[in-house]
Design an enzyme around this catalytic site. Structure first.
Site: not given
Ligand SMILES: *Cc1c(COP(=O)(O)O)cnc(C)c1O
Length: 386
Positions: A202, A326
């Protein structure tokens, strides 16, 4: 209505139309299980074998050295834990950097929990591994070294060839997280002596949930899971044929466009950087002193905090991220900027703008134009919060 500007390609990229097209038949009529011996199965097997061959060609690898995974996180875990567990009886230590992706750092942490020894190499202010420190840490007790090729927060490019040579000379295996390097750096397993290398779909125009790890022939590896003989038992479970096909297609396109892409992104990144520094002279660009990949710009504006700035940008339709994707919601500086010795107030102001297929000169110009007013707003917001 203003067109939105997506500057978060290091977090994820859109699936390329060519990739989607290549995958579609495998969600339809070509649904077979590659382990079945009938026509449907043989058809799926052929597609999977071809995808593996094509991806291998992109890495200068043999097809049997390519292991499909669910992405970068699994690949990093498979390489670090799998190679360490296979060698732990004779060598206990693992050498890595303090600026790795959490997938590597957490895997190395698990190694330590299982009785291994973790050694962190020093990096300089630009994030570049200090050769002398690496040299001193890699001795004959080291099972494995893991050094990322391109850092996902600041873009620093490590001298993987030189580091892999040192590891090899000491009998340690060398893994590199090349998730952000693939499609930017020339990767060739024939000329660079890494033993293992991880890529993720991705980040290069394939879907989320697919990746691959290169494992050099003869490198011992313990699987993380058990249950089947797929991928030589290194990654059991019915293969994701459609996504493997998509990854191979995305990889071929990325390799074919690599040099052109580098120049294009570098020109736009440099223009954005120059425009922001011209408008906000006290802004600080992180990792600027070292070799940098062209798609990442990490910048701090004193007196702001990244969350306020991201919010102000988002309201204007500009998407980017703080440090790394994240860590949204956290106000502490990222572990990467901390390792570089960045002051903590600057660290918690850092935003990462990452360029890619959706980036245009108009978008860059719009962000540069918007920035000064947004900085004022973010400074007020962060003043209120503080
Ligand atoms: C995105 C990323 C990963 C994780 O990959 P996933 O496919 O999202 O699990 C690992 N390393 C780096 C450098 C990354 O940028």
């Amino acid at each position: 209505m203003r067109t939105p500007v997506y500057l978060d390609h290091a977090a994820t990229t859109p699936v390329r139309p060519e990739v989607l097209e290549a995958m579609l038949p495998f969600f339809g009529a070509r649904f077979g299980n590659p382990s079945s011996s009938h026509k449907w199965g043989r058809e799926a097997r052929t597609a999977l074998d071809e995808a593996r061959e094509r991806l291998a060609r992109c890495l200068g690898a043999n097809p049997d050295e390519v292991c499909f995974t669910s992405g970068g996180t699994e690949g990093d875990n498979l390489a670090v834990l799998g190679m360490w567990r296979a060698r732990r009886a004779t060598r206990r230590a693992v050498v890595t950097t303090p600026i790795e992706h959490k997938a590597v750092l957490a895997a190395v942490h698990e190694v330590a929990r299982e009785g291994g020894e973790q050694r962190l190499v020093e990096v300089d202010a630009a994030g570049l591994v200090r050769a002398a420190s690496f040299d001193a840490l890699v001795d004959d007790t080291v099972a494995l070294c893991s050094v990322m090729w391109v850092n996902n927060e600041i873009g620093v490019v490590q001298d993987v060839a030189a580091l892999a040579e040192v590891a090899k000379a000491r009998g340690a295996v060398f893994h590199t997280d090349a998730v952000q390097a693939f499609g930017k750096i020339n990767i060739d397993a024939r000329s660079t002596p890494f033993d293992s290398l991880t890529v993720s779909g991705h980040k290069i125009g394939a879907p989320k949930g697919i990746g691959a790890t290169y494992i050099r022939r003869g490198t011992p590896l313990e699987p993380l899971m058990y249950g089947g003989s797929q991928d030589q038992g290194r990654r059991p479970g019915t293969e994701n044929v459609a996504m493997a096909v998509g990854l191979a297609r995305a990889a071929e396109l990325a390799v074919a466009e690599r040099e052109h892409e580098w120049t294009k992104l570098e020109t736009m990144r440099d223009a954005l950087e120059a425009a922001l520094l011209a408008r906000i002279p006290d802004a600080v660009v992180h990792g600027r002193g070292g070799p940098r990949a062209p798609h990442i710009l990490n910048i701090s504006v004193p007196g702001t905090d990244s969350e306020s700035l991201l919010m102000a940008l988002d309201l204007q339709g500009v998407a980017c991220s703080s440090g790394s994707a994240c860590q949204t919601g956290s106000v502490t500086p990222s572990h990467v900027l901390t390792a570089l010795g960045v002051r903590s107030d600057l660290g918690s102001a850092a935003i990462r703008l990452s360029l890619g297929s959706l980036t245009s000169e108009e978008g860059i110009a719009r962000v540069a134009e918007l920035f000064p007013a947004l900085i004022d707003k973010a400074r007020r917001l962060s003043g209120m919060a503080g």
